[in-house]
Design a protein around this motif. Sequence first.
Motif, PDB file in Angstrom:
ATOM      1  N   LYS A 235       1.180  -1.330  -0.476  1.00 16.65           N
ATOM      2  CA  LYS A 235       0.470  -0.208  -0.330  1.00 16.65           C
ATOM      3  C   LYS A 235       0.633   1.036   0.003  1.00 16.65           C
ATOM      4  O   LYS A 235       0.673   2.049  -0.219  1.00 16.65           O
TER       5      LYS A 235
ATOM      6  N   SER B 293       2.348   2.169  -3.639  1.00 17.70           N
ATOM      7  CA  SER B 293       0.713   2.660  -4.258  1.00 17.70           C
ATOM      8  C   SER B 293       0.718   4.427  -3.892  1.00 17.70           C
ATOM      9  O   SER B 293       0.299   5.533  -4.781  1.00 17.70           O
TER      10      SER B 293
ATOM     11  N   HIS C 226       1.975   7.199  -6.685  1.00 16.03           N
ATOM     12  CA  HIS C 226       0.075   7.885  -7.069  1.00 16.03           C
ATOM     13  C   HIS C 226       1.407   9.643  -6.173  1.00 16.03           C
ATOM     14  O   HIS C 226       1.154  10.955  -7.283  1.00 16.03           O
TER      15      HIS C 226
END
Length: 488
Positions: A227, A230, A234
């Motif tokens: 996580k 990601s 981003h």
Amino acid sequence: MADTLIDLEMAPTESAPEIVDHNEEELAEIKKETGNQLYKTKKYIQAIPYYTEAIELCPDSPSYYGNRSACYMMLHQYKEALEDARKSVLLDPRFVKGYIRIAKCSLALGDITAAENAISFVKELEPANTAILPEIKKIEVVRRFEEEAKKAYLKNDYRKVVYCMDRMLEQVPCSLYKLQRAECLALIGRYQEAQEVANDILHFDKQNADAIYVRGMCLYYQDNVEKAFSHFQHVLKLAPDHTKAMDIYKKAKLLKQKKEEGNEAFKSNKLAEAYALYTEALKIDPYNNSTNAKLYFNRATVCSKLGRLNESVADCTAALSLDPNYLKALLRRAKNYMELGEYEDAVRDYENVCKMDKSRENRRLLQEAKLALKKSKRKDYYKILGIDKNASTDEIKKAYRKRALVHHPDRHASASSDEKKEQEKKFKEVGEAYGILSDPKKRARYDNGQDLEDLEGMGSEVDPSTVFQAFFGDQYSFGNGGFTFQFG
């Protein structure tokens, strides 16, 4: 920044007669006045459309931009407020209220230089203006703590940075300062607080790269690597030049790689290679407490298998310093202590283990440690006789014969007083040891750690000279302190 009403540009107070065919300027004034009435009753959201309509009717009026700017400020929408304030002074370079609003908004957004520039215009246009004094004082405080925060950050003193940011936020509600504070909270392990700050900012600005970066940090430091990846990806899509996100992303990838390589080496029984890989991984990011605790534990396991028990203890201790509730590390250290014969430390660790997990197995381990500790505090009769714990009856007898003859007091009649006392003590202990180990029942109880105090008591009640005489018979004679040894 306090929710105090900011001065608006007001129309003349006398009411004008209603005119059916208003020109655009008159209609714009009506819109502005409606907005002003809503502003006074703190209905800022409803007021904004009226100011916007006034601007659309008369786009060259600085006061309309000024009033909408004031409304945005009350809603803490400082970017929009700043844009309107700048537009107002662009239309009227002598519009003092516009510069005051630029100063307030810039300060709220953390742009101290822009705030200082706006204040200089106010001083130039109206030297006696006192409306900017609060901002001047705020800037002084912010500048002082900003400098302290920079120095502390370079020294990795993140707690000091948090303190400085708290002082700065007391002056201005700047999102930039909030995020800098959140970053440092994450670096000192206060992840929940850091996440709450980031989430609050993302609630109003879903594409805030710094807030997403902070959330990614918290996930990474709590070992939620995928996580975290990601989030960092981003951030880099939103801000490709975000240096901090790029650096931590690289660290996270390398740390994951080294840890997995170490695990593979361990599974293949390549212990030296696994040790080296875990050591490399530990150097990558000293702030990732969660992952580093696991790396220390993994390395401790390797050391244990290599027989390097003291190193294993040290690594377990390091893991527990990073994660005090790391049950596996506590169990491993306790096991190491048992193997090292450091039973008091083992008992302490197993007691803490049972506080975390009162399973039957853990309670059993604690009882074993307590028994071992109890055994360690008694006399080691096998050591006294110099024999192995599996010694036979004949070996026990031979050992007693040898030791008794060596330590019998009469053999040391000419020795010093201290030496005589020492030999008498050893002679007595040899007799105790023989008395216990030569009796199968007593020996079994001794080996099992049962009734230890009673066993030692039994041994101490035996007259060592009587044991000696019984063992050797008349082979040796005593008389007037003399003692004749016959050695073959």
